[in-house]
Motif scaffolding. Structure first.
Motif, PDB file in Angstrom:
ATOM      1  N   GLU A  15       0.647  -1.216  -0.098  1.00  0.00           N
ATOM      2  CA  GLU A  15       0.062  -0.043  -0.059  1.00  0.00           C
ATOM      3  C   GLU A  15       0.870   1.259   0.142  1.00  0.00           C
ATOM      4  O   GLU A  15       0.668   2.284  -0.693  1.00  0.00           O
ATOM      5  CB  GLU A  15      -0.857  -0.004   1.318  1.00  0.00           C
ATOM      6  CG  GLU A  15      -1.938  -0.893   0.879  1.00  0.00           C
ATOM      7  CD  GLU A  15      -3.041  -1.078   2.382  1.00  0.00           C
ATOM      8  OE1 GLU A  15      -3.463   0.209   2.811  1.00  0.00           O
ATOM      9  OE2 GLU A  15      -3.497  -2.203   2.721  1.00  0.00           O
ATOM     10  N   LEU A  16       1.836   1.323   0.705  1.00  0.00           N
ATOM     11  CA  LEU A  16       2.754   2.368   0.680  1.00  0.00           C
ATOM     12  C   LEU A  16       3.410   2.831  -0.555  1.00  0.00           C
ATOM     13  O   LEU A  16       3.497   3.707  -0.859  1.00  0.00           O
ATOM     14  CB  LEU A  16       3.777   2.285   1.860  1.00  0.00           C
ATOM     15  CG  LEU A  16       5.008   3.142   1.975  1.00  0.00           C
ATOM     16  CD1 LEU A  16       4.345   4.630   2.438  1.00  0.00           C
ATOM     17  CD2 LEU A  16       6.012   2.996   2.997  1.00  0.00           C
ATOM     18  N   SER A  18       2.536   1.744  -3.586  1.00  0.00           N
ATOM     19  CA  SER A  18       1.538   2.135  -4.413  1.00  0.00           C
ATOM     20  C   SER A  18       1.071   3.337  -4.330  1.00  0.00           C
ATOM     21  O   SER A  18       0.898   4.151  -5.420  1.00  0.00           O
ATOM     22  CB  SER A  18       0.120   1.099  -4.097  1.00  0.00           C
ATOM     23  OG  SER A  18       0.625  -0.200  -4.516  1.00  0.00           O
ATOM     24  N   ALA A  19       0.876   4.040  -3.011  1.00  0.00           N
ATOM     25  CA  ALA A  19       0.577   5.361  -2.742  1.00  0.00           C
ATOM     26  C   ALA A  19       1.748   6.423  -3.447  1.00  0.00           C
ATOM     27  O   ALA A  19       1.488   7.416  -3.856  1.00  0.00           O
ATOM     28  CB  ALA A  19       0.303   5.253  -1.290  1.00  0.00           C
ATOM     29  N   ALA A  22       1.921   6.244  -7.250  1.00  0.00           N
ATOM     30  CA  ALA A  22       0.686   7.019  -7.654  1.00  0.00           C
ATOM     31  C   ALA A  22       0.934   8.538  -7.534  1.00  0.00           C
ATOM     32  O   ALA A  22       0.596   9.447  -8.373  1.00  0.00           O
ATOM     33  CB  ALA A  22      -0.407   6.609  -6.816  1.00  0.00           C
ATOM     34  N   ARG A  23       1.376   8.966  -6.375  1.00  0.00           N
ATOM     35  CA  ARG A  23       1.922  10.238  -6.092  1.00  0.00           C
ATOM     36  C   ARG A  23       2.733  10.993  -6.848  1.00  0.00           C
ATOM     37  O   ARG A  23       2.739  12.092  -7.338  1.00  0.00           O
ATOM     38  CB  ARG A  23       2.235  10.510  -4.462  1.00  0.00           C
ATOM     39  CG  ARG A  23       2.481  12.075  -4.354  1.00  0.00           C
ATOM     40  CD  ARG A  23       2.311  12.315  -2.890  1.00  0.00           C
ATOM     41  NE  ARG A  23       2.610  13.849  -2.723  1.00  0.00           N
ATOM     42  CZ  ARG A  23       2.142  14.292  -1.533  1.00  0.00           C
ATOM     43  NH1 ARG A  23       1.940  13.725  -0.632  1.00  0.00           N
ATOM     44  NH2 ARG A  23       2.435  15.633  -1.365  1.00  0.00           N
TER      45      ARG A  23
END
Length: 66
Positions: A15-16, A18-19, A22-23
Protein backbone atom coordinates in the motif's frame (compact mmCIF):
# COMPACT_ATOMS: atom_id res chain seq x y z
CA UNK A 1 11.38 0.90 -22.12
CA UNK A 2 12.57 -1.26 -19.26
CA UNK A 3 10.40 -2.16 -16.29
CA UNK A 4 11.05 -2.57 -12.61
CA UNK A 5 9.54 -5.41 -10.58
CA UNK A 6 9.30 -4.82 -6.83
CA UNK A 7 8.10 -7.45 -4.35
CA UNK A 8 6.95 -5.85 -1.09
CA UNK A 9 7.35 -7.86 2.11
CA UNK A 10 3.72 -7.41 3.22
CA UNK A 11 0.39 -5.72 2.48
CA UNK A 12 1.28 -2.53 4.32
CA UNK A 13 4.45 -2.10 2.27
CA UNK A 14 2.47 -2.76 -0.92
CA UNK A 15 0.00 0.00 0.00
CA UNK A 16 2.81 2.42 0.88
CA UNK A 17 4.69 1.81 -2.38
CA UNK A 18 1.48 2.01 -4.42
CA UNK A 19 0.56 5.34 -2.82
CA UNK A 20 4.06 6.73 -3.36
CA UNK A 21 4.16 5.71 -7.02
CA UNK A 22 0.67 7.12 -7.59
CA UNK A 23 1.74 10.42 -6.03
CA UNK A 24 4.76 10.48 -8.35
CA UNK A 25 2.47 9.79 -11.34
CA UNK A 26 4.24 6.51 -12.09
CA UNK A 27 2.01 3.88 -13.70
CA UNK A 28 1.80 0.60 -11.80
CA UNK A 29 0.33 -2.84 -12.38
CA UNK A 30 -0.14 -5.43 -9.65
CA UNK A 31 0.55 -9.00 -10.73
CA UNK A 32 -0.24 -12.13 -8.78
CA UNK A 33 2.22 -14.93 -7.94
CA UNK A 34 0.75 -17.14 -10.70
CA UNK A 35 1.40 -14.39 -13.23
CA UNK A 36 5.04 -14.13 -12.14
CA UNK A 37 5.44 -17.88 -12.62
CA UNK A 38 3.88 -17.66 -16.09
CA UNK A 39 6.28 -14.86 -17.04
CA UNK A 40 9.25 -16.91 -15.82
CA UNK A 41 8.10 -19.94 -17.79
CA UNK A 42 7.70 -17.77 -20.89
CA UNK A 43 11.26 -16.51 -20.52
CA UNK A 44 12.57 -20.08 -20.19
CA UNK A 45 10.66 -21.12 -23.31
CA UNK A 46 12.15 -18.22 -25.28
CA UNK A 47 15.65 -19.21 -24.20
CA UNK A 48 15.15 -22.91 -24.99
CA UNK A 49 17.29 -24.46 -27.73
CA UNK A 50 14.80 -25.31 -30.46
CA UNK A 51 17.41 -26.58 -32.90
CA UNK A 52 18.42 -29.70 -31.00
CA UNK A 53 16.31 -32.81 -31.64
CA UNK A 54 15.74 -35.19 -28.73
CA UNK A 55 14.74 -38.81 -29.23
CA UNK A 56 11.53 -40.20 -27.79
CA UNK A 57 13.57 -42.84 -25.93
CA UNK A 58 15.69 -40.25 -24.13
CA UNK A 59 12.54 -38.37 -23.06
CA UNK A 60 10.96 -41.51 -21.62
CA UNK A 61 14.26 -42.44 -19.95
CA UNK A 62 14.41 -39.00 -18.29
CA UNK A 63 10.82 -39.44 -17.11
CA UNK A 64 11.71 -42.85 -15.65
CA UNK A 65 9.62 -44.85 -18.11
CA UNK A 66 10.74 -47.62 -20.42
Amino acid sequence: MQSLLITPKDGAELELLSALLARLNIATTIIEEDDKEDIGLGILLQEANRNEQVSRESIFKALGRS
